[in-house]
Write an enzyme that holds these catalytic residues in place. Structure first.
Site, short mmCIF file in Angstrom:
data_model
loop_
_atom_site.label_atom_id
_atom_site.label_comp_id
_atom_site.label_asym_id
_atom_site.label_seq_id
_atom_site.Cartn_x
_atom_site.Cartn_y
_atom_site.Cartn_z
N LYS A 181 -4.98 -1.89 9.99
CA LYS A 181 -5.19 -2.01 8.54
C LYS A 181 -5.48 -3.44 8.11
O LYS A 181 -6.21 -3.66 7.13
CB LYS A 181 -3.94 -1.53 7.80
N HIS B 186 -3.71 14.15 0.18
CA HIS B 186 -4.00 13.33 1.36
C HIS B 186 -2.86 13.42 2.38
O HIS B 186 -3.10 13.61 3.57
CB HIS B 186 -4.21 11.88 0.93
N GLU C 129 -10.85 4.10 2.85
CA GLU C 129 -9.86 4.85 2.08
C GLU C 129 -10.09 4.55 0.61
O GLU C 129 -10.02 3.40 0.17
CB GLU C 129 -8.43 4.47 2.49
N ASP D 158 -9.28 0.43 1.20
CA ASP D 158 -8.36 0.05 2.27
C ASP D 158 -8.99 0.47 3.60
O ASP D 158 -8.72 1.55 4.12
CB ASP D 158 -7.00 0.72 2.06
N GLU E 243 -9.10 4.12 -2.89
CA GLU E 243 -7.84 3.85 -3.57
C GLU E 243 -8.11 3.09 -4.87
O GLU E 243 -9.21 2.62 -5.12
CB GLU E 243 -6.90 3.02 -2.68
N ASP F 139 0.85 -1.18 0.00
CA ASP F 139 0.00 0.00 0.00
C ASP F 139 0.89 1.23 0.00
O ASP F 139 1.77 1.38 0.86
CB ASP F 139 -0.91 0.00 1.24
#
Length: 428
Positions: A264, A144, A210, A244, A212, A137
């Site tokens: 995570k 951001h 998140e 994510d 992505e 990642d």
């Protein structure tokens, strides 16, 4: 031989202009239905084209796909097909494009063949398209990274000194990457309130998404070898939408000194259809100006960014969806090519099916931020929803749906969506 990206191509299948899957797209995925085991497919309009059935009818027999054809199309993942290499991917996409063209009766004039080869997407169960042995990642959106730096560090020095010099990333947990539609259970973990003397253990109170995108590795490399920037995209098969999921309170307590871990690794979600890099070729754009100029091995001369519109919808249980963010993939400061080249610059080897996520994609405006952390600015300005409620972070029962598409010359190339619903924490 017609170019599969030709905007004038039409299919004999009726495809609405708002569909993500016109004949110019033809993304690859894996599906199953009750009477058929897993097999590879291509999305076309509202249908999935069964590549195993197409191969069984002999439409790929003249293509050089090796001795494993047609069995390569009867697998639970795309890994073996991707491992055949770019000439094979292109040959299959080209042949599928030819078979679906409005002026080719090979499939359209044969009801038996059509019945075997075409299945409505509403009737299939999509599987995780690849088995990633590794997952990285990145942290490649300057907007951001700046926002997070302003919230948690000195606003005047939001970016750490290394951020503009290298694509920052970390190795994540590949086993917990799931396909769209899979529920995500709120994680338990250690949290420490700012005014507390000691941490406590329990369900995360700051669950976040998140926004992505991730690219799928399409070519192995050898341990010890590096991949120069001009060859980086030779190792990319295609892209998926990627959520994510993040537990901000767990993450903020544990990440010093080694970085993200339990905050995570409880789950990431990917969209089921992989849009090939070839299909995205018409949508290349230059990336942001990089200052200072990167070191020579990361210096890019060509356009390696892509104009992909993105949005996030948040839907509480028993209520309507609110679109809380709209942004674009072209904002990414570090491109996929730079990410891949940097990953291999120390000799790290790549494996087919590996996933590389972009990091949260945020734009320059308040409505283009890619996480609740930013949209609600660490809980200080809750986001209003259409049902009258507000959110600072996600609640149990909330569903997050991310969508993406490119549009040019009357052609829309879409990614479908990646969707997940938050379940209560174990033991709740």
């Amino acid at each position: 031989m017609a170019n599969p990206n030709d905007p004038t191509l039409r299919s004999w299948i009726d495809i609405p202009p708002t569909s993500d899957f016109p004949i110019q797209n033809l993304p690859f995925g894996v599906f199953e239905i009750e009477e058929r085991g897993p097999r590879l497919g291509v999305a076309i309009g509202d249908y999935a084209l069964d590549l195993y059935a197409v191969a069984q009818f002999g439409y790929f027999s003249d293509l050089d796909l090796g001795p494993k054809m047609p069995k390569v199309f009867r697998r639970r993942t795309l890994n073996q097909f991707i491992a055949l290499g770019r000439p094979a991917w292109r040959a299959v996409r080209q042949r599928v494009s030819e078979l679906l063209r409005h002026d080719n009766p090979a499939l359209s004039s044969n009801p038996e063949v059509m019945r075997e080869c075409l299945v409505r997407q509403s009737e299939v169960r999509m599987l995780r398209p690849v088995k990633p042995h590794n997952y990285t990642d990145f942290y490649s959106s300057i907007e951001h990274a700046t926002n997070v730096g302003m919230m948690f560090r000195d606003p005047a020095n939001a970016l750490l000194p290394n951020w503009r010099h290298i694509p920052i990333g970390y190795h994540g947990r590949a086993s917990s990457i799931v396909v769209s539609g899979t529920d995500i259970r709120r994680p338990n973990g250690q949290r420490k309130a700012p005014d507390a003397d000691a941490p406590t253990f329990g369900p995360s109170q700051q669950l976040d998404f998140e926004l992505e995108m991730a690219f799928v590795v399409g070519k192995n490399s050898t341990l010890g070898d590096t991949i120069p920037l001009q060859y980086a995209e030779d190792h990319i098969f295609g892209l998926v939408l990627f959520n994510d999921w993040s537990a901000r309170d767990i993450q903020s307590w544990e990440y010093v000194p080694l970085g993200p871990f339990l905050g995570k690794s409880f789950g990431c979600s990917i969209s089921p259809w992989i849009v090939t890099l070839d299909a995205l070729e018409p949508f290349r754009v230059p990336g942001p100006v990089q200052e200072p100029e990167p070191l020579l091995y990361l210096r890019q001369l060509d356009a390696h960014n892509f104009d992909i519109n993105l949005e996030v919808g948040l839907q509480p249980a028993d209520s309507a969806e609110t679109v809380v963010s709209r942004t674009n993939f072209q904002h990414m400061y570090w491109s996929m090519a730079q990410q891949l080249t940097h990953q291999s610059s120390n000799g790290c080897n790549l494996e087919v099916g590996d996933l590389y996520a972009s990091g949260t994609i945020s734009g320059p405006t308040p409505d283009s931020l890619g996480s609740m952390l930013e949209l609600a600015w660490r809980g200080t300005r809750p986001v209003p929803l259409v049902d009258g409620s507000e959110r600072s972070f996600l609640l149990d029962g909330d569903t997050v749906a991310m969508r993406g598409y490119c549009e040019k010359d009357g052609v829309r190339i879409g990614f479908g969506e990646v969707r997940g619903t938050v379940l209560p924490a174990a033991g709740s």
